[in-house]
Design a protein around this motif. Sequence first.
Motif, mmCIF file in Angstrom:
data_model
loop_
_atom_site.group_PDB
_atom_site.id
_atom_site.type_symbol
_atom_site.label_atom_id
_atom_site.label_comp_id
_atom_site.label_asym_id
_atom_site.label_seq_id
_atom_site.Cartn_x
_atom_site.Cartn_y
_atom_site.Cartn_z
ATOM 1 N N ASP A 104 62.451 -31.053 13.966
ATOM 2 C CA ASP A 104 62.878 -31.909 12.853
ATOM 3 C C ASP A 104 61.711 -32.699 12.265
ATOM 4 N N ALA A 105 60.816 -33.178 13.128
ATOM 5 C CA ALA A 105 59.648 -33.927 12.642
ATOM 6 C C ALA A 105 58.729 -33.028 11.814
ATOM 7 N N LEU A 106 58.547 -31.801 12.263
ATOM 8 C CA LEU A 106 57.719 -30.860 11.500
ATOM 9 C C LEU A 106 58.354 -30.542 10.159
ATOM 10 N N LEU A 107 59.665 -30.408 10.134
ATOM 11 C CA LEU A 107 60.356 -30.158 8.869
ATOM 12 C C LEU A 107 60.193 -31.336 7.912
ATOM 13 N N ALA A 108 60.239 -32.550 8.444
ATOM 14 C CA ALA A 108 60.066 -33.734 7.607
ATOM 15 C C ALA A 108 58.673 -33.767 6.980
ATOM 16 N N LYS A 109 57.698 -33.187 7.680
ATOM 17 C CA LYS A 109 56.329 -33.136 7.160
ATOM 18 C C LYS A 109 56.099 -31.926 6.267
ATOM 19 N N GLY A 110 57.130 -31.060 6.135
ATOM 20 C CA GLY A 110 56.995 -29.870 5.297
ATOM 21 C C GLY A 110 56.316 -28.709 5.985
ATOM 22 N N LYS A 111 56.225 -28.740 7.300
ATOM 23 C CA LYS A 111 55.571 -27.674 8.062
ATOM 24 C C LYS A 111 56.620 -26.712 8.611
ATOM 25 N N THR A 112 57.232 -25.969 7.701
ATOM 26 C CA THR A 112 58.335 -25.082 8.052
ATOM 27 C C THR A 112 57.903 -23.964 8.991
ATOM 28 N N VAL A 113 56.765 -23.352 8.736
ATOM 29 C CA VAL A 113 56.307 -22.228 9.559
ATOM 30 C C VAL A 113 56.096 -22.684 11.004
ATOM 31 N N HIS A 114 55.467 -23.822 11.180
ATOM 32 C CA HIS A 114 55.237 -24.335 12.533
ATOM 33 C C HIS A 114 56.566 -24.710 13.195
ATOM 34 N N ALA A 115 57.510 -25.244 12.408
ATOM 35 C CA ALA A 115 58.826 -25.596 12.939
ATOM 36 C C ALA A 115 59.547 -24.343 13.434
ATOM 37 N N ILE A 116 59.429 -23.251 12.685
ATOM 38 C CA ILE A 116 60.049 -21.988 13.099
ATOM 39 C C ILE A 116 59.427 -21.500 14.399
ATOM 40 N N LYS A 117 58.120 -21.644 14.524
ATOM 41 C CA LYS A 117 57.422 -21.220 15.744
ATOM 42 C C LYS A 117 57.931 -22.008 16.952
ATOM 43 N N ILE A 118 58.033 -23.317 16.821
ATOM 44 C CA ILE A 118 58.512 -24.154 17.921
ATOM 45 C C ILE A 118 59.967 -23.816 18.235
ATOM 46 N N TYR A 119 60.788 -23.619 17.199
ATOM 47 C CA TYR A 119 62.188 -23.263 17.400
ATOM 48 C C TYR A 119 62.301 -21.975 18.213
ATOM 49 N N ARG A 120 61.468 -20.987 17.891
ATOM 50 C CA ARG A 120 61.488 -19.714 18.617
ATOM 51 C C ARG A 120 61.093 -19.910 20.076
ATOM 52 N N GLU A 121 60.108 -20.781 20.329
ATOM 53 C CA GLU A 121 59.690 -21.054 21.700
ATOM 54 C C GLU A 121 60.819 -21.712 22.498
ATOM 55 N N VAL A 122 61.525 -22.638 21.852
ATOM 56 C CA VAL A 122 62.582 -23.384 22.525
ATOM 57 C C VAL A 122 63.799 -22.512 22.798
ATOM 58 N N THR A 123 64.194 -21.714 21.813
ATOM 59 C CA THR A 123 65.458 -20.982 21.913
ATOM 60 C C THR A 123 65.308 -19.519 22.314
ATOM 61 N N GLU A 175 77.023 -29.736 24.238
ATOM 62 C CA GLU A 175 75.810 -28.992 24.574
ATOM 63 C C GLU A 175 74.613 -29.931 24.438
ATOM 64 N N VAL A 176 73.794 -29.961 25.455
ATOM 65 C CA VAL A 176 72.616 -30.822 25.447
ATOM 66 C C VAL A 176 71.525 -30.130 24.640
ATOM 67 N N GLU A 177 71.026 -30.844 23.639
ATOM 68 C CA GLU A 177 69.980 -30.264 22.795
ATOM 69 C C GLU A 177 68.616 -30.492 23.443
ATOM 70 N N ASP A 178 67.788 -29.480 23.377
ATOM 71 C CA ASP A 178 66.445 -29.549 23.933
ATOM 72 C C ASP A 178 65.665 -30.655 23.212
ATOM 73 N N PRO A 179 64.941 -31.488 23.953
ATOM 74 C CA PRO A 179 64.180 -32.574 23.325
ATOM 75 C C PRO A 179 63.143 -32.087 22.306
ATOM 76 N N ARG A 180 62.692 -30.838 22.437
ATOM 77 C CA ARG A 180 61.687 -30.330 21.500
ATOM 78 C C ARG A 180 62.277 -30.061 20.123
ATOM 79 N N MET A 181 63.612 -30.076 20.019
ATOM 80 C CA MET A 181 64.214 -29.897 18.702
ATOM 81 C C MET A 181 63.893 -31.093 17.806
ATOM 82 N N ALA A 182 63.639 -32.252 18.406
ATOM 83 C CA ALA A 182 63.200 -33.413 17.625
ATOM 84 C C ALA A 182 61.836 -33.124 17.014
ATOM 85 N N GLU A 183 61.017 -32.374 17.737
ATOM 86 C CA GLU A 183 59.714 -31.967 17.215
ATOM 87 C C GLU A 183 59.893 -31.024 16.024
#
Length: 96
Positions: free
Chosen positions: A61-80, A51-59
């Motif tokens: 992961d980057a947000l999670l590395a910065k500790g921005k979990t809420v924003h990461a969840i928002k992007i995840y919802r937009e992507v999936t 399965e090809v992963e959407d390139p925005r999933m790297a975004e």
Amino acid sequence: MDTTFSALAFFVLAIAVLASATDRRTKPLERRMARLEQKMDRLMAHLGMEEVEDPRMAEVDALLAKGKTVHAIKIYREVTGAGLVEAKEAVERRMR
């Protein structure tokens, strides 16, 4: 006061019945969807496809590395297109 209590009891009972009926209809659909996903996964594995992963999933992961979990969840919802609870659980799994 007795009439008010009876009306409230009837209202609560009606909501419980509706919730139960909805739950009975969604459970079989959820099981069917899970079986279809398993079949699709086996078919893709048999064909050697991934399965090809959407390139925005790297975004995400980057947000999670910065500790921005809420924003990461928002992007995840937009992507999936996932719901809030599903996205939160998926993002938490990615953090591990």
